[in-house]
Design a protein around this motif. Structure first.
Motif, short mmCIF file in Angstrom:
data_model
loop_
_atom_site.label_atom_id
_atom_site.label_comp_id
_atom_site.label_asym_id
_atom_site.label_seq_id
_atom_site.Cartn_x
_atom_site.Cartn_y
_atom_site.Cartn_z
N ARG A 148 38.54 22.51 85.96
CA ARG A 148 37.27 23.15 85.60
C ARG A 148 36.32 22.16 84.93
NH1 ARG A 148 38.16 26.84 81.57
NH2 ARG A 148 36.21 27.93 82.04
N TRP A 149 36.87 21.11 84.35
CA TRP A 149 36.07 20.04 83.76
C TRP A 149 36.51 18.73 84.37
CZ3 TRP A 149 32.22 20.94 80.14
CH2 TRP A 149 32.16 22.24 79.63
N THR A 150 35.57 17.88 84.69
CA THR A 150 35.90 16.60 85.32
C THR A 150 35.24 15.46 84.55
OG1 THR A 150 33.99 16.79 86.81
CG2 THR A 150 36.12 17.61 87.61
N ARG A 155 31.26 20.23 83.34
CA ARG A 155 31.83 21.40 84.02
C ARG A 155 31.70 21.23 85.53
NH1 ARG A 155 33.04 26.48 82.29
NH2 ARG A 155 31.99 26.14 80.29
N ALA A 156 32.81 21.37 86.21
CA ALA A 156 32.81 21.23 87.67
C ALA A 156 32.31 22.52 88.31
CB ALA A 156 34.22 20.92 88.17
N ALA A 157 31.92 22.42 89.57
CA ALA A 157 31.53 23.62 90.31
C ALA A 157 32.74 24.55 90.42
CB ALA A 157 31.02 23.23 91.69
N PRO A 158 32.54 25.87 90.30
CA PRO A 158 33.68 26.79 90.33
C PRO A 158 34.57 26.61 91.56
CG PRO A 158 31.68 27.94 89.67
CD PRO A 158 31.27 26.56 90.08
N GLU A 177 34.98 33.12 80.24
CA GLU A 177 34.83 32.36 81.47
C GLU A 177 36.08 31.58 81.86
OE1 GLU A 177 31.42 29.93 80.86
OE2 GLU A 177 29.98 31.59 81.06
N ASN A 178 37.17 31.78 81.14
CA ASN A 178 38.41 31.05 81.42
C ASN A 178 39.31 31.87 82.34
OD1 ASN A 178 40.73 29.52 81.41
ND2 ASN A 178 40.68 29.09 79.23
N PRO A 179 39.50 31.46 83.58
CA PRO A 179 40.31 32.25 84.53
C PRO A 179 41.81 32.21 84.25
CG PRO A 179 39.60 30.21 85.56
CD PRO A 179 38.91 30.26 84.22
#
Length: 498
Positions: A294-296, A317-320, A282-284
């Motif tokens: 990606r994380w806040t 986890r933030a929204a994509p 899942e890591n772009p």
């Protein structure tokens, strides 16, 4: 000629009581304690920060005869943290109860550094209750609780402090987003598995370049990059996360924490797990594009029913769509954008199909009091939360460990009932006057437990369970909650735990 007493029969008594005499605007200061705070998030130098705050305090009280005889200075503590959770401030509040403390007043170097939001209204009454004066430079003198102007000004200072912190956060985040989007800049942190961080040349900022700072960029780790490519390829061949992790363990491939233990000190080298594979898939950033946000950070109330207990900072986890992506490749890619997109489509399809391995994010139904706080004494891993038959358990499954890392005496699955832990840990904390400091819920069976794990974590609570001896050990590492006797209440062991 008649005397003034005949005209005013109260004159003699008023003179005796001092009625009508002018009172001094400012009282003199005697022995004083200094309090200050410095946050290291903005690269502040603690020594410099302490120096100028202490200097301000001395210039403020010394002309009034004051002398600083004690210092309390917090380093690395955010202003949003309440006083009872800051080590030095908590010690100051604890020393208030000591009649031989040696000081009768408290002075600060700058009010906005010491109080945030409504913290002042929770702190000043405690000082006044023990007969301790409070001197604040922004007030120009001693704080007077009955002066409405003082109360209003300190309330404004708390709001300004909160506003300043939020503005700084927004400005810093906006600048970092722009650097990633326009320049593809690496914003620090641990390199993803498959990459290493190397020198990227002189820093473009003139001042930082003059100080010798360099940029940091991601470069391929050839051996690990091959493993990442294999993970994506096997997933596209319809292998599940757990099957991929098991195959990597069988082939003896070191997991990320084993390959680079220096940057994974917080993780045991216990082999590949399905969650590790999921994080890679899942890591772009494996496409070669820089991705940030990606994380806040979120401020979570420790106890929604007791706002004064303060917040705990948690990453979520933030929204994509909220993550920022560079406009062009920023580092060597391991998988193509097309393959990465295909993997995400497959994962969403499996989630909609009800797969138990790859599932979409869902709302947590059960609140686990000790989430992430209990470790298995045999393998050292965190025990995962689970529910069975309406009862909450914490479990450790040996079959998810690679063979070489599996202890010989480790049962196939270890179970620990949550109610058994509550019955032992709850009274221990309550007996040592810890529950009130962090707003922990009671020890009942069915009351709301949202935020309990955060409250225990703020106390520094750690638990370890040995299934072979049925022994539970609790340790409290935090010293910032104002315990009366912290040294005598940091460790406890219980036996015959079901």
């Amino acid at each position: 000629m008649t005397s003034s007493a005949e005209h005013d029969p109260w004159a003699a008594l008023d003179a005796l009581w001092g009625r009508g005499t002018a009172k001094p605007v400012d009282a003199t200061v005697d022995a004083t304690a200094f309090y200050g705070r410095c946050s290291t998030e903005d690269n502040q130098d603690p020594q410099t920060s302490r120096g100028w705050q202490l200097g301000n305090a001395r210039r403020f009280i010394e002309p009034r005869g004051g002398t600083i005889v004690a210092e309390y200075f917090d380093v690395g503590e955010s202003r949003s943290v309440p006083w009872h959770r800051r080590p030095a401030a908590a010690q100051l509040l604890l020393d208030l109860k000591d009649r031989g403390r040696g000081w009768t007043a408290v002075v600060v170097g700058e009010g906005t550094r010491c109080w945030f939001g409504n913290q002042f209204s929770l702190t000043a009454p405690r000082l006044a209750a023990y007969g301790v004066d409070l001197w604040v430079p922004e007030l120009g003198g001693r704080y007077e609780a009955r002066n409405p102007s003082h109360a209003m000004l300190m309330s404004l200072l708390g709001g300004m402090s909160e506003s300043e912190r939020r503005h700084v956060q927004l400005r810093v985040r906006a600048a970092m987003d722009a650097q990633v989007r326009n320049e593809g800049r690496h914003q620090g942190g641990r390199a993803p598995y498959g990459y290493v961080v190397v020198d990227g040349g002189v820093h473009p900022h003139p001042r930082k370049a003059a100080e010798g700072l360099h940029l940091r960029v991601l470069q391929l780790d050839p051996e690990a990059a091959v493993v990442v490519a294999r993970i994506f390829a096997e997933y596209l061949e319809s292998h599940t996360d757990r099957e991929i992790a098991s195959a990597l363990n069988r082939d003896g491939i070191p997991c990320p924490s084993a390959r680079c233990p220096a940057q994974n000190r917080h993780r045991p080298c216990d082999g590949w797990q399905a969650s590790t594979v999921r994080a890679i898939l899942e890591n772009p950033r494996y496409t070669g594009y820089a991705v940030f946000g990606r994380w806040t950070k979120h401020d979570v109330l420790l106890d929604p029913d007791d706002v004064a207990a303060g917040h705990a900072v948690r990453f979520r986890r933030a929204a994509p769509g909220d993550a920022v992506r560079s406009e062009r490749p920023a580092h060597p890619g391991i998988v193509s954008v097309a393959d990465f997109t295909q993997v995400q489509l497959l994962r969403r399809a499996k989630a909609r199909g009800g797969s138990m391995i790859e599932r979409a994010a869902r709302r947590t139904v059960h609140q686990y009091r000790f989430r992430g706080l209990i470790r298995c004494a045999l393998c050292g891993r965190k025990m995962e939360s689970s529910i069975n038959g309406g009862r909450i358990y914490y479990r450790c499954r040996a079959r998810t460990l690679p063979t070489r890392a599996r202890p010989a005496d480790h049962p196939a699955t270890v179970y620990l009932r949550e109610d058994a832990v509550v019955q032992r840990v709850g009274p221990w904390i309550a007996a040592n006057q810890l529950a009130g400091a962090a707003g922990l819920p009671g020890s009942g069976q069915r009351e709301a437990t949202a935020g309990a794990a955060d409250a225990y974590r703020a106390l520094g609570l750690g638990l370890q369970f040995d299934p072979n001896s049925a022994t539970l050990t609790g340790v409290i590492a935090s010293q910032s909650v104002g315990r009366v006797e912290p040294a005598a209440a940091t460790r406890r062991t219980w036996t015959n735990v079901p």
